[in-house]
Design an enzyme around this catalytic site. Structure first.
Site, PDB file in Angstrom:
ATOM      1  CE1 TYR A 141      34.553  35.941  33.165  1.00 14.46           C
ATOM      2  CE2 TYR A 141      36.806  35.384  33.699  1.00 14.46           C
ATOM      3  CZ  TYR A 141      35.510  35.615  34.091  1.00 14.46           C
ATOM      4  OH  TYR A 141      35.195  35.518  35.417  1.00 14.46           O
ATOM      5  CE  LYS A 191      18.289  38.166  31.004  1.00 10.02           C
ATOM      6  NZ  LYS A 191      17.334  37.993  32.116  1.00 10.02           N
ATOM      7  CG  ASP A 223      16.923  35.997  34.953  1.00  7.61           C
ATOM      8  OD1 ASP A 223      16.933  34.977  34.226  1.00  7.61           O
ATOM      9  OD2 ASP A 223      16.204  36.981  34.731  1.00  7.61           O
ATOM     10  CG  ASP A 247      33.542  34.026  37.717  1.00  6.28           C
ATOM     11  OD1 ASP A 247      34.257  33.284  38.420  1.00  6.28           O
ATOM     12  OD2 ASP A 247      33.430  35.251  37.900  1.00  6.28           O
ATOM     13  CG  ASP A 251      32.384  32.573  43.537  1.00 12.31           C
ATOM     14  OD1 ASP A 251      33.134  31.735  43.002  1.00 12.31           O
ATOM     15  OD2 ASP A 251      32.794  33.599  44.115  1.00 12.31           O
TER      16      ASP A 251
HETATM   17  C1  IPM Z   1      37.552  31.657  38.967  1.00  9.42           C
HETATM   18  C2  IPM Z   1      38.105  33.007  39.322  1.00  9.42           C
HETATM   19  C3  IPM Z   1      38.794  33.617  38.109  1.00  9.42           C
HETATM   20  C4  IPM Z   1      37.763  33.761  37.017  1.00  9.42           C
HETATM   21  C5  IPM Z   1      39.496  34.954  38.368  1.00  9.42           C
HETATM   22  C6  IPM Z   1      40.547  34.835  39.445  1.00  9.42           C
HETATM   23  C7  IPM Z   1      40.077  35.546  37.116  1.00  9.42           C
HETATM   24  O1  IPM Z   1      37.113  33.830  39.817  1.00  9.42           O
HETATM   25  O2  IPM Z   1      38.333  30.784  38.545  1.00  9.42           O
HETATM   26  O3  IPM Z   1      36.353  31.455  39.116  1.00  9.42           O
HETATM   27  O4  IPM Z   1      37.005  34.743  36.997  1.00  9.42           O
HETATM   28  O5  IPM Z   1      37.679  32.875  36.168  1.00  9.42           O
HETATM   29 MG    MG Z   2      35.255  32.840  40.089  1.00 11.78          MG
END
Ligand code: IPM
Ligand code: MG
Length: 354
Positions: A141, A191, A223, A247, A251
């Site tokens: 990032y 990785k 992975d 990140d 999710d």
């Molecule tokens: C998260 C979100 C953020 C990230 C975005 C909105 C920039 O996806 O907090 O997981 O990628 O960190």
């Molecule tokens: Mg995110």
């Protein structure tokens, strides 16, 4: 006690979930005799509209001088043009960097009443209780160079996955500290078969691990980790990883809990205020409808009370109230329930009072 909390509700459903979380904080204040002073500031798309910048210096200063920051969500289709010079997400990244919050803790716990809300088979979900520790101010990032450039008539874009040893060291150290009072297992995700930065990561994980002989350290390629998270999630206790990997994996992990709307997060630095936010985004499709799940934000307030305000009893009170509400079948639409954001919060507050 008297605490100053800067609120950055942001965009989309952000303001709706933050509003509900503040109602819960107000009940905590009354019940436990605290005073919360809120300062509400713009962040993300709404700040771009008003000031032309996703995070102004004033807002950053008001976050830095608070005891803690509660954030909703940023972004939306209005600001999504890939050619745009300013983007809402830049505000969030600048805030994380400006607060120095290098560690993003994302606890994932599956409530027994929600095992059927997940597409993952129920028998794999009983007892899932993990914390993903995502490195938050380095890695892909933030590494430099990060740019687009025309070279001989062709356009080239580059992002850089970069880590300094001390950045890896401090996040791995934190993961071990978190594992101590838990199941004493750290899964370090990298990785290392491909990336140089991951080989440094793994080397430091091994070094730090030697200081914690009672904690089991395992290394997992990212992975494999993606696969394990859904195949055998109960085997994970504390998972620590690079910014971008974290990140993506969080999710995925949120699917275990039944909905993204359930998950809180805490972002912590070496000192200064922590940043607390649900892991979900601004969900423009449901913004303004009053149906967003407020639980992720409410549980983020519990983490705020625990980590920044050092109010463990208060934190546990919120977590218990949420657990009891869900056990009683109080669910929002994302979990196939009927409750709106305010009604769900009413149910949590009733149990906090009762
Ligand atoms: C998260 C979100 C953020 C990230 C975005 C909105 C920039 O996806 O907090 O997981 O990628 O960190
Ligand atoms: Mg995110």
């Amino acid at each position: 006690m008297n605490f100053t909390i800067t609120l950055t509700p942001g965009d989309g459903i952000g303001p709706e979930v933050v509003r509900q979380a503040v109602r819960v904080l107000d009940v905590i204040a009354a019940k436990f005799n605290h005073t919360f002073t809120y300062r509400e500031r713009l962040l993300g798309g709404c700040s771009i509209d008003q000031f032309g910048a996703a995070l102004t210096d004033e807002t950053l200063a008001d976050c830095q001088s608070a005891d803690a920051v509660l954030l909703g969500a940023v972004g939306g289709p209005k600001w999504d043009d890939p050619q745009a010079k300013v983007r809402p997400e830049q505000g969030l990244l600048a805030l994380r960097k400006g607060l120095g919050v290098f560690a993003n803790l994302r606890p994932v716990k599956v409530h027994p009443a929600l095992v059927n809300a997940s597409p993952v088979r129920a028998e794999r979900l009983h007892g899932v209780d993990m914390i993903v520790v995502r490195e938050l101010t380095g890695g892909l990032y933030f590494g430099q160079p990060k740019e687009r450039r025309m070279i001989d008539g062709k356009e080239r874009a580059v992002d850089t996955l970069e880590y300094w040893d001390y950045e890896i060291h401090r996040i791995i150290e934190l993961a071990f500290q978190l594992a101590l009072p838990r199941k004493k297992k750290v899964s370090s995700v990298d990785k290392a078969n491909v990336l140089e930065s991951s080989r440094l990561w793994r080397q430091i994980a091994i070094e730090v691990g030697k200081k914690y002989p009672t904690v089991t350290l395992e290394h997992m390629l990212v992975d494999t980790a993606a696969m394990r998270l859904v195949a055998s999630p109960t085997n994970v206790d504390v998972m620590v990883t690079e910014n971008m990997f974290g990140d993506i994996l969080t999710d995925e992990a949120s699917v275990l809990a039944g909905s993204m709307g359930m998950l809180p997060s805490a972002s912590l630095g070496a000192s200064g205020p922590g940043l607390y936010e649900p892991i979900h985004g601004s969900a423009p499709d449901i913004a303004g409808k009053g149906i967003a799940n407020p639980v992720g934000t409410i549980l983020s307030c519990a983490l705020m009370l625990r980590y920044s305000l050092k109010c463990e009893k208060e934190a546990a009170a919120i977590e218990t109230a949420v657990e009891r509400a869900i056990s009683a079948g109080c669910l929002t639409k994302d979990l196939n329930g009927k409750l709106g954001s305010a009604q769900m919060t009413d149910e949590i507050i009733a149990r906090l009072r009762g």
